[in-house]
Design a protein around this motif. Structure first.
Motif, PDB file in Angstrom:
ATOM      1  N   GLY A  14      54.299  49.883  41.155  1.00 33.68           N
ATOM      2  CA  GLY A  14      53.910  50.949  40.235  1.00 33.68           C
ATOM      3  C   GLY A  14      53.104  52.039  40.920  1.00 33.68           C
ATOM      4  N   VAL A  15      53.191  53.217  40.365  1.00 35.43           N
ATOM      5  CA  VAL A  15      52.426  54.356  40.861  1.00 35.43           C
ATOM      6  C   VAL A  15      51.131  54.422  40.058  1.00 35.43           C
ATOM      7  N   LYS A  75      57.303  40.965  41.829  1.00 38.45           N
ATOM      8  CA  LYS A  75      57.405  42.333  41.330  1.00 38.45           C
ATOM      9  C   LYS A  75      56.204  42.714  40.484  1.00 38.45           C
ATOM     10  N   GLU A  76      55.437  41.703  40.073  1.00 39.16           N
ATOM     11  CA  GLU A  76      54.247  41.929  39.254  1.00 39.16           C
ATOM     12  C   GLU A  76      53.119  41.063  39.795  1.00 39.16           C
ATOM     13  N   TYR A  77      51.897  41.444  39.463  1.00 38.31           N
ATOM     14  CA  TYR A  77      50.751  40.639  39.861  1.00 38.31           C
ATOM     15  C   TYR A  77      49.670  40.724  38.794  1.00 38.31           C
ATOM     16  N   LEU A  78      48.715  39.815  38.879  1.00 41.39           N
ATOM     17  CA  LEU A  78      47.588  39.791  37.959  1.00 41.39           C
ATOM     18  C   LEU A  78      46.614  40.885  38.384  1.00 41.39           C
ATOM     19  N   ILE A 103      45.275  49.617  27.675  1.00 40.04           N
ATOM     20  CA  ILE A 103      45.555  49.650  29.110  1.00 40.04           C
ATOM     21  C   ILE A 103      46.902  50.307  29.408  1.00 40.04           C
ATOM     22  N   GLY A 104      47.879  50.099  28.531  1.00 41.01           N
ATOM     23  CA  GLY A 104      49.205  50.660  28.759  1.00 41.01           C
ATOM     24  C   GLY A 104      50.091  49.795  29.635  1.00 41.01           C
ATOM     25  N   LEU A 105      49.680  48.562  29.888  1.00 38.65           N
ATOM     26  CA  LEU A 105      50.477  47.612  30.663  1.00 38.65           C
ATOM     27  C   LEU A 105      50.699  46.357  29.824  1.00 38.65           C
ATOM     28  N   PRO A 106      51.697  45.540  30.181  1.00 37.13           N
ATOM     29  CA  PRO A 106      51.903  44.291  29.443  1.00 37.13           C
ATOM     30  C   PRO A 106      50.689  43.373  29.558  1.00 37.13           C
TER      31      PRO A 106
END
Length: 118
Positions: A14-15, A75-78, A103-106
Motif C-alpha cells: 500500500g501507498v 500481502k498484508e500485515y498487522l 482508520i479506513g483499513l480492514p
C-alpha cells in the motif's frame, strides 16, 4: 466480559496516505480511542512498525535462533491493534465497524479465550 483483539490489516504494497490525509485519519482514530475509553471498553492500543523491523525468535534443540524480518511474507500485515472489553461478539463488531470507519483499513475482530474480570 470478554476481551477482543481488533487487528488493523495493512496492505504490504500500500501507498501511505499523504500527510494531510494522515492527519485526518489520526484525528478520527483519536476520536475512536476516546470513545472506547469513555465507554469503558478500552484496554490497550498501539501501532506497529513495519514488518521489516521484526525479529523472529525460534526455539530449536533447546536453544534459540534469531531471524531478521517477519515470520511470514504476505500481502498484508498487522499494522496496529486495539484490545477492548465487550459483553459479546456483536458489541465487539460494533467497535470493529467504528475502527474500520476511523482508520479506513480492514479490521479483524477476534475474541480472546475465556472471560475476564470487569
Amino acid at each position: 466480559m470478554k476481551h477482543y483483539l481488533l487487528s488493523v490489516v495493512t496492505p504490504a504494497d500500500g501507498v501511505p496516505p499523504a500527510p494531510e490525509e494522515l492527519g485526518h485519519i489520526m484525528r478520527r482514530v483519536e476520536g475512536f480511542h476516546r470513545e472506547l475509553q469513555e465507554a469503558g471498553a478500552w484496554v490497550f492500543d498501539g501501532g506497529l512498525s513495519a514488518p521489516d523491523t521484526a525479529t523472529v525468535v525460534r526455539a530449536k534443540d533447546g536453544d534459540t535462533m534469531l531471524t531478521d524480518g517477519p515470520y511470514i511474507e504476505g500481502k498484508e500485515y498487522l499494522g496496529g491493534l486495539s484490545i477492548i472489553k465487550a459483553p459479546d461478539l456483536d458489541a465487539a463488531l460494533v467497535w470493529g465497524r467504528k475502527a474500520a470507519l476511523a482508520i479506513g483499513l480492514p479490521i479483524e475482530v477476534r475474541p480472546f479465550e475465556g472471560e475476564v474480570e470487569g
